[in-house]
Write a protein that holds these residues in place. Structure first.
Motif, mmCIF file in Angstrom:
data_model
loop_
_atom_site.group_PDB
_atom_site.id
_atom_site.type_symbol
_atom_site.label_atom_id
_atom_site.label_comp_id
_atom_site.label_asym_id
_atom_site.label_seq_id
_atom_site.Cartn_x
_atom_site.Cartn_y
_atom_site.Cartn_z
ATOM 1 N N PHE A 1 -7.908 2.115 -0.995
ATOM 2 C CA PHE A 1 -9.284 1.642 -1.142
ATOM 3 C C PHE A 1 -10.245 2.826 -1.212
ATOM 4 O O PHE A 1 -11.409 2.725 -0.821
ATOM 5 C CB PHE A 1 -9.647 0.698 0.005
ATOM 6 N N GLU B 1 -16.965 -5.455 -7.263
ATOM 7 C CA GLU B 1 -17.210 -5.530 -5.818
ATOM 8 C C GLU B 1 -18.680 -5.389 -5.454
ATOM 9 O O GLU B 1 -19.090 -5.750 -4.352
ATOM 10 C CB GLU B 1 -16.392 -4.455 -5.096
ATOM 11 N N ASN C 1 -11.588 1.551 -6.353
ATOM 12 C CA ASN C 1 -12.348 0.310 -6.279
ATOM 13 C C ASN C 1 -13.048 0.004 -7.601
ATOM 14 O O ASN C 1 -13.533 0.911 -8.287
ATOM 15 C CB ASN C 1 -13.395 0.380 -5.154
ATOM 16 N N ARG D 1 -12.949 -6.789 5.448
ATOM 17 C CA ARG D 1 -12.223 -7.938 4.899
ATOM 18 C C ARG D 1 -10.804 -7.558 4.476
ATOM 19 O O ARG D 1 -9.877 -8.358 4.609
ATOM 20 C CB ARG D 1 -12.984 -8.518 3.704
ATOM 21 N N LYS D 2 -10.639 -6.362 3.970
ATOM 22 C CA LYS D 2 -9.326 -5.910 3.524
ATOM 23 C C LYS D 2 -8.439 -5.490 4.693
ATOM 24 O O LYS D 2 -7.215 -5.657 4.651
ATOM 25 C CB LYS D 2 -9.478 -4.748 2.539
ATOM 26 N N TYR E 1 0.832 -1.190 0.000
ATOM 27 C CA TYR E 1 0.000 0.000 0.000
ATOM 28 C C TYR E 1 0.879 1.258 0.000
ATOM 29 O O TYR E 1 2.105 1.178 0.019
ATOM 30 C CB TYR E 1 -0.944 -0.007 1.198
#
Length: 453
Positions: free
Chosen positions: A242, A252, A247, A348-349, A75
């Motif tokens: 994100f 998604e 995204n 979740r990320k 990241y």
């Protein structure tokens, strides 16, 4: 969803963002300087013509730990831009700021060193020196008064608390700058547009009320010390990997995004006592938990977008009134599946990143699918929409210059202009739009008062 684009572009606003950052005294590090992506900044941000007025503030231990873990996962961490001085500074109005000393009491408190970018520090002192400036305390504007043809305002009527009477203040220009919620209320009460009807979609005032969708993970580490008395209210390292522009919405299944931040914001006793779930909330067990875990906790926060929806809106209450007999403003609001799904995606990320930091205890706080809005827990104070910007009066309450379509000498400032809430706190865009509006008033409107296009 009531999704709309803005009637003004980023490129048009960039000079006014820069102007606002100079006046407010913002500390940070540009990641995109005139199109050049700079290592250590935000590679996903819009281009900037100049760097921040001051360098970024130092990082605390927890934010450094987050930075290293985020970098290890590929990241792009960068220091949070802060409305807090990292060094001594004098803004374009001659107002002075002193450097932050990381006292741990920044959040929700004033600063005797004038470190924080508040209007009191950055603007009001300069205004008070001007002979044609006056402000009236203990006064509450009740309504904007319109001329007989309804095309202009003649001034405002306000309540003088000391005299216990209504006072009419004539004005050539009326600027509403009393926060998003109160702006919408005043405009509804004053007839500065048609109230929005969620059933028909007609009307604009109260339309597109939006909020923010947040979540986060708390981590407790027994053998590491995070000193909560070293921090400030805009502290932290951030990732934008994100964000709403990063995204794949089709893949998604949601529209939106979030930035993540980690850092110590305050060390205030009682208020800042993060404890693992299951710790008693009072008594000897609570004290034991504080003794074991105080200073051993850090967190990662997800600060997410919130789209505008047909049913989320503001209007005048048909029953309840305030002490002046005016209808109170009513809020119709709930979370929607789209934003909750975005929130669960962030969970979740984020969990693998938190696990990589090897906490002894880890607990997540994200709203689940089906969660209902609850006004009681504090989440943010970043309310947006209600007098949104648009190309025409059918779609919005104000034009690209924050000028109301109803009365051309009434301008509405603030986050009420936002057509949806796209993840970041509103302040930067509020400031940029304000200077964009003021520039239009000075260069176009004063010499020829009219609806601006």
């Amino acid at each position: 969803m009531n999704l709309r684009d803005y009637p003004v572009s980023y490129d048009e606003l960039e000079p006014f963002f820069t102007q606002f950052e100079k006046v407010a005294g913002i500390s940070g590090y540009a990641g995109n300087l005139n199109g050049e992506i700079r290592e250590g900044g935000n590679p996903f941000e819009g281009w900037r013509s100049e760097d921040f007025p001051m360098p970024p503030l130092p990082t605390t231990y927890d934010s450094s730990k987050f930075r290293d873990a985020a970098s290890a996962m590929g990241y792009h961490p960068f220091p949070a831009g802060a409305g807090i001085a990292s060094t001594s500074y004098v803004n374009p109005y001659g107002m002075q700021m002193g450097p932050c000393n990381f006292c741990g009491f920044c959040e929700r408190y004033g600063r005797y060193q004038y470190s924080k970018s508040s209007p009191q520090t950055a603007i009001l002192g300069a205004l008070k020196r001007m002979p044609n400036f006056e402000y009236r305390t203990n006064s509450e504007v009740l309504r904007v008064e319109l001329a007989e043809d309804g095309k202009t305002a003649t001034g405002v009527t306000y309540w003088d608390e000391a005299a216990q009477e209504e006072v009419f203040q004539p004005a050539d220009i009326v600027i509403l700058s009393s926060y998003q919620l109160n702006n919408v209320h005043l405009m509804l009460l004053s007839g500065l547009g048609e109230a929005y009807n969620p059933l028909t979609g007609e009307g604009t005032l109260g339309k597109n009320y939006a909020y923010q969708m947040n979540g986060g993970i708390s981590m407790f580490v027994k053998d590491e010390e995070f000193n909560p008395f070293v921090g400030h209210g805009a502290n932290g390292m951030i990732i934008d990997d994100f964000s709403i522009s990063q995204n794949d919405f089709g893949a998604e299944g949601f529209i939106g995004g979030s930035y993540w931040r980690s850092g110590t914001f305050n060390g205030q006793p009682i208020r800042n006592m993060p404890l693992p779930k299951g710790t008693p909330s009072w008594g000897a067990g609570w004290k034991q938990g504080i003794g074991e875990w105080y200073g051993h906790a850090m967190s990662i926060g997800s600060h997410g977008s919130h789209m505008a929806y047909a049913n989320n809106h503001l209007d005048l209450d048909p029953t309840y009134t305030d002490r002046h007999g005016r209808p109170l403003m009513r809020m119709a609001f709930n979370w929607h599946y789209n934003d909750l799904k975005m929130n669960q995606f962030m969970k979740r990320k984020m969990e693998p990143l938190a696990v990589s930091m090897k906490p002894d205890v880890m607990q997540a706080g994200f709203k689940d699918i089906g969660a209902q809005y609850d006004v009681r827990p504090y989440q943010t104070t970043h309310n947006t929409g209600g007098h949104i910007m648009a190309e025409n009066a059918r779609e919005g309450a104000v034009n690209r210059y924050s000028q109301t379509f109803k009365a051309h000498n009434v301008f509405a400032m603030g986050a009420g202009n936002f057509v949806q809430n796209t993840q970041y706190n509103p302040t930067g865009l509020v400031g940029g739009l304000a200077y964009h509006t003021v520039h239009a008033i000075r260069t176009q409107y004063l010499s020829n008062p009219r609806p601006l296009v």
